[in-house]
Design an enzyme around this catalytic site. Structure first.
Site, PDB file in Angstrom:
ATOM      1  N   ASP A 107       0.862  -1.168   0.000  1.00 47.00           N
ATOM      2  CA  ASP A 107       0.000   0.000   0.000  1.00 47.00           C
ATOM      3  C   ASP A 107       0.908   1.230   0.000  1.00 47.00           C
ATOM      4  OD1 ASP A 107      -2.499   1.477   0.416  1.00 47.00           O
ATOM      5  OD2 ASP A 107      -3.209  -0.371   1.356  1.00 47.00           O
ATOM      6  N   ASP A 209      -3.192   4.621  -2.525  1.00 50.05           N
ATOM      7  CA  ASP A 209      -4.321   4.991  -1.668  1.00 50.05           C
ATOM      8  C   ASP A 209      -4.938   6.347  -2.047  1.00 50.05           C
ATOM      9  OD1 ASP A 209      -5.700   4.449   1.038  1.00 50.05           O
ATOM     10  OD2 ASP A 209      -4.907   6.472   1.348  1.00 50.05           O
ATOM     11  N   GLU A 273      -6.551   3.462  -6.155  1.00 47.57           N
ATOM     12  CA  GLU A 273      -7.823   3.480  -5.438  1.00 47.57           C
ATOM     13  C   GLU A 273      -8.525   4.807  -5.672  1.00 47.57           C
ATOM     14  OE1 GLU A 273      -9.937   3.386  -1.058  1.00 47.57           O
ATOM     15  OE2 GLU A 273      -8.255   4.700  -1.506  1.00 47.57           O
ATOM     16  N   HIS A 334     -11.385  -3.410   3.016  1.00 51.30           N
ATOM     17  CA  HIS A 334     -11.401  -3.067   4.438  1.00 51.30           C
ATOM     18  C   HIS A 334     -12.197  -1.798   4.735  1.00 51.30           C
ATOM     19  CE1 HIS A 334      -8.507  -0.558   2.530  1.00 51.30           C
ATOM     20  NE2 HIS A 334      -8.342   0.163   3.624  1.00 51.30           N
ATOM     21  N   ASP A 335     -12.790  -1.203   3.707  1.00 51.18           N
ATOM     22  CA  ASP A 335     -13.571   0.026   3.895  1.00 51.18           C
ATOM     23  C   ASP A 335     -15.069  -0.173   3.682  1.00 51.18           C
ATOM     24  OD1 ASP A 335     -11.273   1.632   4.294  1.00 51.18           O
ATOM     25  OD2 ASP A 335     -11.005   1.890   2.125  1.00 51.18           O
TER      26      ASP A 335
HETATM   27  C1  GLC Z   1      -8.312   4.854   1.660  1.00 48.77           C
HETATM   28  C2  GLC Z   1      -8.165   3.644   2.557  1.00 48.77           C
HETATM   29  C3  GLC Z   1      -8.857   3.916   3.851  1.00 48.77           C
HETATM   30  C4  GLC Z   1      -8.195   5.096   4.509  1.00 48.77           C
HETATM   31  C5  GLC Z   1      -8.188   6.303   3.574  1.00 48.77           C
HETATM   32  C6  GLC Z   1      -7.243   7.352   4.053  1.00 48.77           C
HETATM   33  O1  GLC Z   1      -9.629   5.060   1.291  1.00 48.77           O
HETATM   34  O2  GLC Z   1      -8.618   2.492   1.912  1.00 48.77           O
HETATM   35  O3  GLC Z   1      -8.836   2.801   4.696  1.00 48.77           O
HETATM   36  O4  GLC Z   1      -8.842   5.420   5.695  1.00 48.77           O
HETATM   37  O5  GLC Z   1      -7.781   5.976   2.268  1.00 48.77           O
HETATM   38  O6  GLC Z   1      -5.918   6.945   3.862  1.00 48.77           O
END
Ligand code: GLC
Ligand code: MG
Length: 536
Positions: A107, A209, A273, A334-335
């Site tokens: 990540d 991310d 992402e 995980h979100d």
């Molecule tokens: C992304 C991650 C999430 C995190 C956010 C801030 O969306 O998947 O878990 O809280 O970024 O880094």
């Protein structure tokens, strides 16, 4: 049977034919008895992951972090948090994974650091510090208000006041996650060196991310209100984020990351992402495909679970993909609320078949392969800052981050200590050990699907063609050269009928006999899915 080279699919790279498995390290396997998963734990479970039949692991952040956002607030990009292990342990993760034929994806969190990162500590120390401009600092408006109306993803204003230097800094997420200034070439260079550090250690790629947040409008324009926002929705959705998100400049920044990754050889993978509508999302492949290899496609998570909506989604996505771009599909992470909780246990099996037979790289989230659901979190066990900031709206992500359920022993075999998040009460039945022994389990289904996908280029690389979308049933074809496979999925709990082409069953979510010949009008059981080969 030999497969002739007549497919229109480009030559195979591992990440085109492969499947990715997301490990959320805090909740995968604890090895040192602190109730939090770690890198030794991952190593101990690599045989499981390899046997599952995936090709790569993506590991959520394991870098030093105050854990305000559980690792997504990084205070050192080129080290490992002692909670997870050390650089030496990490090197073993890579070598042990590689030994089993698994790629390793890290990540990369470029949008923001932790407020404890030395860069930010310097930056906030004075207005003329050389790192001041590494973050997004602005004066207050004449009336003392924040520079814009931008709202943090986790609730509250996206600007925090720094009294000693009398300016605001911007944070798309928590105030403990100040946004880096990607317009500053020194930031870009430093962040490129982070990529190089891990690439040189042998990692095979990155999941980048929150990349749509990377750059904001330089003119600091207010976002307009979102007419569709209602009380109860996430506070950040109150505005249409035209100026604070998904700015055109982001594509240059991504191309820069991609160029660095390409320095290290052609088969390293860059995933982005970005939760965006399809039209915006596909731009993240970049001009000349020099952006992300795979901008994560999350649309299956939010599309209504019925054949018409899903076939329309697949068609729209396929049609919008730039020429030569490779598709991908995600059902959970995980979100987001877990698959089994969104659509139910029976449909979770059908969804597994959908995910692993659509055209494009699939990403699985740990625990979905055993049908884990969202776990209710008692108020005194809440960890996620989003739930703490904006309570009661169901935004918190703890329910989807509970420990992996390995067996029926204490703490589900996850840890010798009380886990950092509570375990699901169903772990005595819903666990890897029990399901490994049960041929009809969802885990056995995932293994069979991944094995078939690996054996059949039609599934991993073949062309896609829609066939049927009734009220209940979605059916499509995958084809590679002369090899043609039929996928039939009943997306409901109702019995259905379809007109099936003459074919022979290869794999079923339920009790349909393997080898069964089908043709013409046929009954499809509730929640049934199967894969068949067309009769020659
Ligand atoms: C992304 C991650 C999430 C995190 C956010 C801030 O969306 O998947 O878990 O809280 O970024 O880094
Ligand atoms: Mg531990």
């Amino acid at each position: 049977m030999t497969v002739s080279n007549v497919s229109s699919t480009p030559p195979s790279l591992w990440w085109r034919s492969g499947a990715i498995y997301q490990i959320y390290p805090r909740s995968f396997q604890d090895s040192d008895g602190d109730g939090v998963g770690d890198l030794e734990g991952i190593i101990a479970r690599l045989d499981y992951v390899a046997d599952l039949g995936v090709d790569a692991i993506w590991i959520s952040p394991v870098f030093p972090s105050p854990m305000a956002d559980f690792g997504y607030d990084v205070s050192d990009y080129v080290a490992i948090d002692p909670m997870f292990g050390s650089l030496a342990t990490f090197d073993r993760v890579v070598s042990e994974a590689h030994r089993r034929g698994l790629k390793v994806i890290l990540d990369y969190v470029p949008n923001h650091t932790s407020d404890r990162h030395p860069w930010f500590i310097e930056s906030r120390s004075s207005r003329d510090n050389p790192k001041r401009d590494w973050y997004v600092w602005r004066d207050a408006k004449p009336d003392g208000a924040a520079p814009t109306n931008w709202v943090s993803e986790f609730g509250g204003g996206a600007w925090s006041w720094d009294a000693p230097t009398a300016q605001f800094y911007y944070h798309a997420f928590l105030r403990e996650q100040p946004d880096l200034n990607w317009r500053n070439p020194e930031v870009v260079a430093a962040m490129h060196d982070v990529l190089r550090f891990w690439l040189a250690r042998g990692v095979d790629g990155f999941r980048v991310d929150a990349v749509h947040h990377l750059i904001e409008d330089a003119d600091l324009t207010d976002d307009p209100p979102n007419p569709l926002w209602r009380e109860g929705m996430a506070p950040a959705r109150r505005f249409l984020r035209l100026h604070s998100m998904d700015r055109p400049e982001v594509h240059d920044a991504i191309a820069g990351m991609r160029a660095v990754v390409d320095e290290y050889g052609g088969d390293r993978l860059l995933i982005g992402e970005a939760y965006l509508p399809l039209d915006r999302l596909v731009l993240y492949y970049g001009g000349d495909l020099k952006g992300f290899h795979l901008p994560f496609n999350f649309h299956l998570i939010t599309t209504p679970w019925n054949p018409t909506a899903i076939t329309a989604l697949v068609d729209a996505y396929e049609a919008k993909l730039p020429h030569g771009a490779w598709p991908n599909w995600v059902l959970g992470n995980h979100d987001r609320s877990r698959l089994a909780s969104r659509i139910g246990d029976d449909q979770a099996r059908v969804a597994a078949m959908l995910l692993l037979t659509l055209r494009g790289t699939p990403t699985l989230y740990q625990g979905d392969e055993i049908g884990m659901g969202d776990v209710p979190i008692p108020a005194d066990r809440i960890q996620d800052p989003w739930e703490k900031n904006v309570p009661g709206l169901g935004l918190g992500r703890d329910p989807v981050r509970t420990p992996m359920q390995w067996d029926a022993s204490d703490n589900a075999g996850f840890s010798s200590a009380e886990p950092w998040l509570p375990l699901s009460r169903d772990f005595a039945e819903v666990n890897v050990a029990a399901q490994s022994a049960a041929p009809g389990s969802i885990l056995s289904l995932y293994r069979a699907l991944l094995a078939l996908r690996r054996a059949e280029p039609a599934l991993s690389l073949g062309d896609y063609a829609p066939l049927i979308a009734t009220e209940e049933v979605l059916a499509y074809e995958r084809r590679f050269g002369p090899r043609r496979l039929l996928i039939v999925l009943n997306l409901t709990g109702r019995p259905a009928r379809i007109e099936a082409p003459h074919s022979r069953v290869l794999l079923s979510t339920g009790s349909r006999r393997l080898g069964e010949e089908i043709a013409g009008t046929m009954a499809i059981a509730p929640n049934e899915g199967f894969i068949a080969e067309f009769a020659p």
